[in-house]
Design a protein around this motif. Structure first.
Motif, PDB file in Angstrom:
ATOM      1  N   UNK A 226      52.828 121.478  45.240  1.00 33.24           N
ATOM      2  CA  UNK A 226      53.937 122.214  45.104  1.00 33.24           C
ATOM      3  C   UNK A 226      54.530 122.216  46.329  1.00 33.24           C
ATOM      4  N   UNK A 227      54.044 122.328  47.452  1.00 34.17           N
ATOM      5  CA  UNK A 227      54.723 122.314  48.718  1.00 34.17           C
ATOM      6  C   UNK A 227      55.239 120.885  48.954  1.00 34.17           C
ATOM      7  N   UNK A 228      54.731 119.727  48.892  1.00 34.79           N
ATOM      8  CA  UNK A 228      55.447 118.486  49.363  1.00 34.79           C
ATOM      9  C   UNK A 228      55.876 117.813  48.330  1.00 34.79           C
ATOM     10  N   UNK A 229      55.715 118.148  46.773  1.00 35.22           N
ATOM     11  CA  UNK A 229      56.312 117.516  45.795  1.00 35.22           C
ATOM     12  C   UNK A 229      57.178 118.508  44.803  1.00 35.22           C
ATOM     13  N   UNK A 230      56.989 119.801  45.065  1.00 40.86           N
ATOM     14  CA  UNK A 230      57.705 120.662  44.142  1.00 40.86           C
ATOM     15  C   UNK A 230      56.613 120.995  42.976  1.00 40.86           C
ATOM     16  N   UNK A 231      56.724 122.077  42.221  1.00 35.83           N
ATOM     17  CA  UNK A 231      55.841 122.523  41.355  1.00 35.83           C
ATOM     18  C   UNK A 231      55.995 121.611  39.845  1.00 35.83           C
ATOM     19  N   UNK A 232      57.003 120.857  39.846  1.00 33.42           N
ATOM     20  CA  UNK A 232      57.256 119.862  38.632  1.00 33.42           C
ATOM     21  C   UNK A 232      57.425 118.742  38.959  1.00 33.42           C
ATOM     22  N   UNK A 233      56.611 117.432  39.232  1.00 31.02           N
ATOM     23  CA  UNK A 233      56.957 116.196  39.702  1.00 31.02           C
ATOM     24  C   UNK A 233      56.376 115.333  38.823  1.00 31.02           C
ATOM     25  N   UNK A 234      56.421 113.818  39.278  1.00 32.17           N
ATOM     26  CA  UNK A 234      56.389 112.671  38.215  1.00 32.17           C
ATOM     27  C   UNK A 234      54.905 112.424  37.790  1.00 32.17           C
ATOM     28  N   UNK A 235      54.054 111.964  38.911  1.00 32.17           N
ATOM     29  CA  UNK A 235      52.675 111.553  38.493  1.00 32.17           C
ATOM     30  C   UNK A 235      51.693 112.132  39.196  1.00 32.17           C
ATOM     31  N   UNK A 236      50.722 112.650  38.454  1.00 29.57           N
ATOM     32  CA  UNK A 236      49.426 113.221  39.184  1.00 29.57           C
ATOM     33  C   UNK A 236      48.271 112.274  38.799  1.00 29.57           C
ATOM     34  N   UNK A 237      47.658 111.691  39.830  1.00 30.92           N
ATOM     35  CA  UNK A 237      46.364 110.905  39.749  1.00 30.92           C
ATOM     36  C   UNK A 237      45.178 111.429  40.257  1.00 30.92           C
ATOM     37  N   UNK A 238      44.211 110.822  39.736  1.00 29.14           N
ATOM     38  CA  UNK A 238      42.625 111.268  40.279  1.00 29.14           C
ATOM     39  C   UNK A 238      41.611 110.138  39.387  1.00 29.14           C
ATOM     40  N   UNK A 239      40.267 110.563  39.591  1.00 28.63           N
ATOM     41  CA  UNK A 239      39.351 109.827  38.828  1.00 28.63           C
ATOM     42  C   UNK A 239      39.346 110.451  37.523  1.00 28.63           C
ATOM     43  N   UNK A 240      38.592 109.934  36.319  1.00 26.69           N
ATOM     44  CA  UNK A 240      38.403 110.489  35.140  1.00 26.69           C
ATOM     45  C   UNK A 240      37.482 111.554  35.235  1.00 26.69           C
ATOM     46  N   UNK A 241      36.534 111.696  36.082  1.00 33.49           N
ATOM     47  CA  UNK A 241      35.631 112.983  36.320  1.00 33.49           C
ATOM     48  C   UNK A 241      36.588 114.139  36.453  1.00 33.49           C
ATOM     49  N   UNK A 242      37.977 114.101  36.810  1.00 29.39           N
ATOM     50  CA  UNK A 242      38.606 115.402  37.421  1.00 29.39           C
ATOM     51  C   UNK A 242      39.327 115.958  36.029  1.00 29.39           C
ATOM     52  N   UNK A 243      39.384 115.306  34.964  1.00 31.59           N
ATOM     53  CA  UNK A 243      40.027 115.689  33.595  1.00 31.59           C
ATOM     54  C   UNK A 243      39.789 116.947  33.345  1.00 31.59           C
ATOM     55  N   UNK A 244      38.184 117.246  33.138  1.00 30.90           N
ATOM     56  CA  UNK A 244      37.729 118.446  32.503  1.00 30.90           C
ATOM     57  C   UNK A 244      37.784 119.636  33.119  1.00 30.90           C
ATOM     58  N   UNK A 245      37.654 119.467  34.615  1.00 29.37           N
ATOM     59  CA  UNK A 245      37.629 121.059  35.343  1.00 29.37           C
ATOM     60  C   UNK A 245      38.491 120.867  36.523  1.00 29.37           C
ATOM     61  N   UNK A 246      38.822 119.942  37.621  1.00 22.67           N
ATOM     62  CA  UNK A 246      39.566 120.194  38.356  1.00 22.67           C
ATOM     63  C   UNK A 246      40.923 120.153  37.991  1.00 22.67           C
TER      64      UNK A 246
END
Ligand SMILES: [Zn+2]
Length: 459
Positions: A226-246
């Protein structure tokens, strides 16, 4: 063909359009710096780098943020167990702060070796404690928190659509999840702030309105994105293991404070498996980039291997696979270095390449196209210029590579050696004469801090 990307939120490939014209905000969950990254972790960053390069290919300016998790990531995702940093400190006998500095530097060194583009910002969790405290206070004001004897928790029962990203079935989850609940009211609830244990001194802890302690892992990403991109931005990425919890928890927090699901697109890189098992650090024995380098593998050969599989399919890591990637890269470098400069890119190949990468980053198909071009009868200088275009996305640094002197024709190698001697003796006139002689033979020489660099050129 316009860019289309797979969005985990909608479970579909959909056309990409930026929220603000020409600009794209991209947030990628970064490393927890308590140990080295393994090559499975690094695969995710290669995928994200290719994504960023494809966005740039489409003319967007990308603001790319990668956080450094240097506090609050517990050994278990269920808000239990030790902080990974404090555990790393016990393992090595160094302070948690020294560990964070050491593994951050190691991670960024892997980053450069893989030719990943430098992010716009690398925010650290420990540098953003006030932002996280403010976020939690706002959640409290909005009625989304409750306090137990060991921390402040997020009340997920306040949100009907909690876990939508992962398509979590709350009822089934509650019944099936065999987690130690402690004083948590619901199995899905998670810690926003954990209190320091009464019986031991933590190295990393801060005062808060609720008590001395440290932030949870999820709040860090909601607060810093939110600080660097605002609370509504284009794309958030990560590993597939992040979907369920993080990522489900990041969305829950941001929805509760800002009313958005954080990012318009959620994208996830799939795992790398070793002997058909997911590579994890918990196994103790994991493969680092340095492990490969010690075996004579070029880091960019690992990058090449990552490019051979689509980011949404599992990549099997085997000795044959990495060996094959190394020899393919060697062949490609040799072919490229033998082509003269000065051509212009082949329009049809360029548009076919762009179409492949724009179709949800179909890089394996783009690589196949590269080899079709290498083997074609397109004039060599045109091939080189076209591959230069491809390499803005593939990131293999083909232009930087030079043939070892053994692979250069003997008369050219002799001229290069004489020129090196002339330079060492300070005979600049002779060095210039030899440079011109080389150019007449179709070789260009530049001088760099590491000495002479040579490549083919037009006569
Ligand atoms: Zn994150």
């Amino acid at each position: 063909m316009p860019l289309a990307l797979y969005d985990t939120w909608s479970r579909s490939v959909r056309p990409f359009a930026p929220l603000q014209p020409e600009h794209v905000g991209l947030y990628c969950c970064g490393p927890t710096v308590y140990d080295y990254a393994h090559i499975g972790n690094l695969r995710t960053y290669v995928f994200e780098d290719v994504l960023r390069r494809v966005l740039m290919l489409n003319g967007y300016q990308v603001r790319h943020v990668v956080n450094i998790t240097d506090v609050g990531h517990l050994v278990s995702d269920a808000d239990e167990g030790e902080d990974k940093m404090e555990k790393g400190s016990r393992r090595t006998g160094q302070s948690a702060w020294a560990i964070a500095a050491h593994y951050t530097e190691a991670f960024q060194s892997d980053w450069r070796a893989l030719n990943l583009l430098e992010p716009t910002a690398w925010p650290r969790a420990t540098d953003h404690i006030p932002e996280q405290l403010e976020f939690i206070a706002e959640l409290q004001r909005n009625g989304y928190t409750y306090q137990t004897s060991d921390g402040v928790y997020f009340d997920t029962t306040r949100q009907d659509d909690y876990g939508h990203l992962a398509r979590l079935e709350r009822a089934g989850l509650r019944a099936g999840k065999r987690v130690a609940m402690g004083e948590k009211r619901d199995a899905c609830d998670f810690a926003l702030w954990k209190f320091s244990p009464a019986d031991s001194q933590r190295q990393m802890e801060w005062d808060s309105p609720w008590g001395r302690g440290f932030p949870g892992w999820h709040i860090e990403c909601s607060a810093m994105s939110a600080k660097y991109l605002g609370p509504w931005f284009d794309i958030h990425c990560g590993g597939e293991d992040h979907v369920g919890v993080h990522h489900s928890n990041e969305i829950a927090q941001t929805q509760a404070r800002h009313g958005t699901r954080l990012a318009n697109f959620w994208m996830h890189g799939h795992f790398l498996t070793l002997d058909d098992k997911k590579m994890t650090k918990a196994d103790g024995d994991f493969v680092r980039l340095q492990t490969l380098i010690d075996q004579g593998i070029d880091p960019l050969a690992y990058r090449y291997l990552c490019l051979t599989a689509h980011y949404r399919s599992t990549l099997r890591f085997t000795e044959e696979a990495i060996g094959g990637a190394q020899s393919a890269l060697d062949r490609l470098r040799k072919a490229y270095a033998s082509w003269p400069v000065g051509g212009t890119a082949h329009e049809d190949f360029v548009s076919r390449f762009n179409a492949e990468v724009n179709q949800d980053l179909n890089v394996p198909r783009a690589l196949a196209l590269l080899w079709e071009l290498v083997r074609s009868d397109v004039p060599a200088a045109t091939r080189r210029a076209t591959v230069d275009h491809f390499d803005t996305v593939l990131g293999l640094r083909l232009d930087d590579w030079q043939a070892p002197v053994q692979q250069v024709p003997a008369d050219i190698a002799a001229l290069l050696a004489s020129r090196q001697e002339a330079r060492a003796a300070g005979d600049w006139a002779e060095a210039d004469r030899l440079r011109n002689a080389l150019r007449d033979q179709g070789w260009q020489v530049e001088d760099s801090a590491d000495g002479q660099r040579w490549s083919r050129c037009e006569k």
